[in-house]
Motif scaffolding. Structure first.
Motif, PDB file in Angstrom:
ATOM      1  N   HIS A   1      49.593 100.577  49.758  1.00 24.04           N
ATOM      2  CA  HIS A   1      50.125 102.393  50.664  1.00 24.04           C
ATOM      3  C   HIS A   1      51.676 102.296  50.307  1.00 24.04           C
ATOM      4  O   HIS A   1      51.910 101.684  51.425  1.00 24.04           O
ATOM      5  CB  HIS A   1      48.867 102.334  51.969  1.00 24.04           C
ATOM      6  N   PRO A   2      52.169 102.681  49.393  1.00 22.22           N
ATOM      7  CA  PRO A   2      53.663 103.402  49.366  1.00 22.22           C
ATOM      8  C   PRO A   2      54.513 103.571  51.359  1.00 22.22           C
ATOM      9  O   PRO A   2      53.369 104.946  52.051  1.00 22.22           O
ATOM     10  CB  PRO A   2      53.950 104.528  48.726  1.00 22.22           C
TER      11      PRO A   2
ATOM     12  N   TYR B   1      61.365 100.925  50.985  1.00 19.94           N
ATOM     13  CA  TYR B   1      60.708 100.686  52.731  1.00 19.94           C
ATOM     14  C   TYR B   1      60.364 100.172  51.537  1.00 19.94           C
ATOM     15  O   TYR B   1      59.083  98.781  51.346  1.00 19.94           O
ATOM     16  CB  TYR B   1      60.671 101.132  53.390  1.00 19.94           C
ATOM     17  N   SER B   2      59.026 101.019  50.713  1.00 24.00           N
ATOM     18  CA  SER B   2      58.052 100.144  49.719  1.00 24.00           C
ATOM     19  C   SER B   2      58.125  98.694  49.132  1.00 24.00           C
ATOM     20  O   SER B   2      57.979  98.076  48.895  1.00 24.00           O
ATOM     21  CB  SER B   2      57.096 101.667  49.397  1.00 24.00           C
ATOM     22  N   HIS B   3      59.549  99.766  48.469  1.00 25.91           N
ATOM     23  CA  HIS B   3      59.681  98.058  47.724  1.00 25.91           C
ATOM     24  C   HIS B   3      60.158  96.515  48.237  1.00 25.91           C
ATOM     25  O   HIS B   3      60.017  95.964  47.846  1.00 25.91           O
ATOM     26  CB  HIS B   3      61.135  98.623  46.511  1.00 25.91           C
ATOM     27  N   ALA B   4      60.466  97.014  49.774  1.00 32.13           N
ATOM     28  CA  ALA B   4      61.643  95.697  50.170  1.00 32.13           C
ATOM     29  C   ALA B   4      60.703  95.531  50.917  1.00 32.13           C
ATOM     30  O   ALA B   4      60.440  93.911  51.056  1.00 32.13           O
ATOM     31  CB  ALA B   4      62.204  97.304  51.151  1.00 32.13           C
TER      32      ALA B   4
ATOM     33  N   ARG C   1      48.027 105.473  46.916  1.00 33.88           N
ATOM     34  CA  ARG C   1      47.530 106.035  47.945  1.00 33.88           C
ATOM     35  C   ARG C   1      47.961 106.325  49.426  1.00 33.88           C
ATOM     36  O   ARG C   1      49.798 106.056  49.742  1.00 33.88           O
ATOM     37  CB  ARG C   1      46.647 105.174  48.587  1.00 33.88           C
ATOM     38  N   GLU C   2      47.631 107.184  50.142  1.00 33.70           N
ATOM     39  CA  GLU C   2      48.330 108.147  51.550  1.00 33.70           C
ATOM     40  C   GLU C   2      47.396 107.434  52.612  1.00 33.70           C
ATOM     41  O   GLU C   2      46.517 107.068  52.631  1.00 33.70           O
ATOM     42  CB  GLU C   2      48.450 109.417  51.407  1.00 33.70           C
TER      43      GLU C   2
ATOM     44  N   THR D   1      48.687 102.281  58.593  1.00 37.07           N
ATOM     45  CA  THR D   1      47.664 101.595  57.832  1.00 37.07           C
ATOM     46  C   THR D   1      48.107 101.032  56.831  1.00 37.07           C
ATOM     47  O   THR D   1      47.708 100.050  56.305  1.00 37.07           O
ATOM     48  CB  THR D   1      47.058 102.712  57.436  1.00 37.07           C
ATOM     49  N   ALA D   2      49.363 102.104  56.521  1.00 35.37           N
ATOM     50  CA  ALA D   2      50.733 100.902  55.129  1.00 35.37           C
ATOM     51  C   ALA D   2      50.761  99.202  54.953  1.00 35.37           C
ATOM     52  O   ALA D   2      50.457  98.950  54.199  1.00 35.37           O
ATOM     53  CB  ALA D   2      51.508 101.603  54.507  1.00 35.37           C
TER      54      ALA D   2
END
Ligand SMILES: C[S@@+](CC[C@H](N)C(=O)[O-])C[C@H]1O[C@@H](n2cnc3c(N)ncnc32)[C@H](O)[C@@H]1O
Length: 245
Positions: free
Chosen positions: A105-106, A195-198, A42-43, A48-49
């Motif tokens: 949220h990536p 950053y999402s993965h971390a 999702r964006e 929010t993420a």
């Protein structure tokens, strides 16, 4: 509920759990063929993420921590039949993972992206090794009990459940939590760290470090001196590191 029906429930939830685990591996690995991954979803704004993703990991942590406690199981088995208690734990895990995949949220941006082909292959090897260690560890402990099939099978065949046994085969001679060591390798070993993965890997790592204190407290209650002596002798995630005297 009939015994056969309980067995069917257990088999169905087992299949769902295996499917969710496979999806999790693909989601963490962020493979192109996956419809959703840690980097594809999702964006929304950064705030929010961070809020949604923190909530999703916390939900996973709370579900795993609360539903695994003996006190919860005692109350819960007044509501659902004991032979499928573990299966319902798995169902809850599948639902929580489903929410993670669906609502994640990536977060934009890359921390590292290794270009050297040999290094990429080495990192992917560690990734797959991690998931293999995780899976093998379930068999070393008791895969069919951890995944709820044994309880329903014993109920179906009228066999009494044997008392819990402390196990220390193979990896468990080197570290107390090889399944989590494998999970850490699978989470952190990536040639393309976004950053999402971390964020995701750090979140699960924090949950496990917290969750382990509860797990070990229960293991001490069940196995007593045997587990206390094991903690003195064997490291937590890496051989020799994290012994508790
Ligand atoms: C998801 S498994 C993780 C096991 C371990 N923490 C690991 O990382 O390999 C959690 C279950 O394993 C059980 N368990 C952990 N260590 C054990 C041991 N040495 N012998 C028997 N059961 C164990 C716990 O009681 C809990 O029900």
């Amino acid at each position: 509920m009939g015994r056969l029906l309980l067995m069917l429930v257990s088999l169905t939830f087992y299949a769902a759990a295996v499917a969710a685990l496979l999806f999790l591996i693909g989601w963490v690995g962020a493979f192109d063929f996956m419809p959703l991954t840690v980097d594809k979803g999702r964006e929304g704004s950064l705030v929010t993420a961070i809020m949604v993703n923190t909530g999703l990991i916390a939900l996973f942590g709370v579900q795993h921590t609360v539903m695994a406690r003996p006190g919860f199981k005692e109350g819960w088995t007044k509501v659902i039949p004991a032979p499928v208690e573990r299966s319902f734990y798995l169902l809850a895990t599948v639902l929580v993972l489903g929410a993670l995949f669906h609502f994640w949220h990536p977060i934009d941006g890359t921390i590292w992206s290794i270009q050297n082909e040999a290094a990429r292959t080495a990192i992917w090897t560690v990734f797959w090794l991690g998931w293999a260690i995780l899976l093998l560890s379930t068999f070393l402990l008791n895969h069919f009990e951890l995944f709820g099939l044994q309880q329903a099978w014993h109920n179906l065949t009228g066999k009494n459940a044997s008392p819990p046994q402390m196990r220390t085969p193979l990896f468990y001679k080197l570290v107390r939590h090889p399944l989590y060591t494998g999970f850490f390798l699978g989470l952190w070993a990536t040639p393309d760290m976004t950053y999402s993965h971390a964020f995701m890997a750090a979140g699960f790592t924090i949950y496990i470090v917290i969750g382990i204190s509860y797990e070990e407290r229960d293991l001490l209650d069940v196995f007593g001196e045997q587990y206390a002596e094991y903690r003195k002798r064997v490291g937590a995630f890496l051989p020799g590191i994290g012994k508790v005297s």
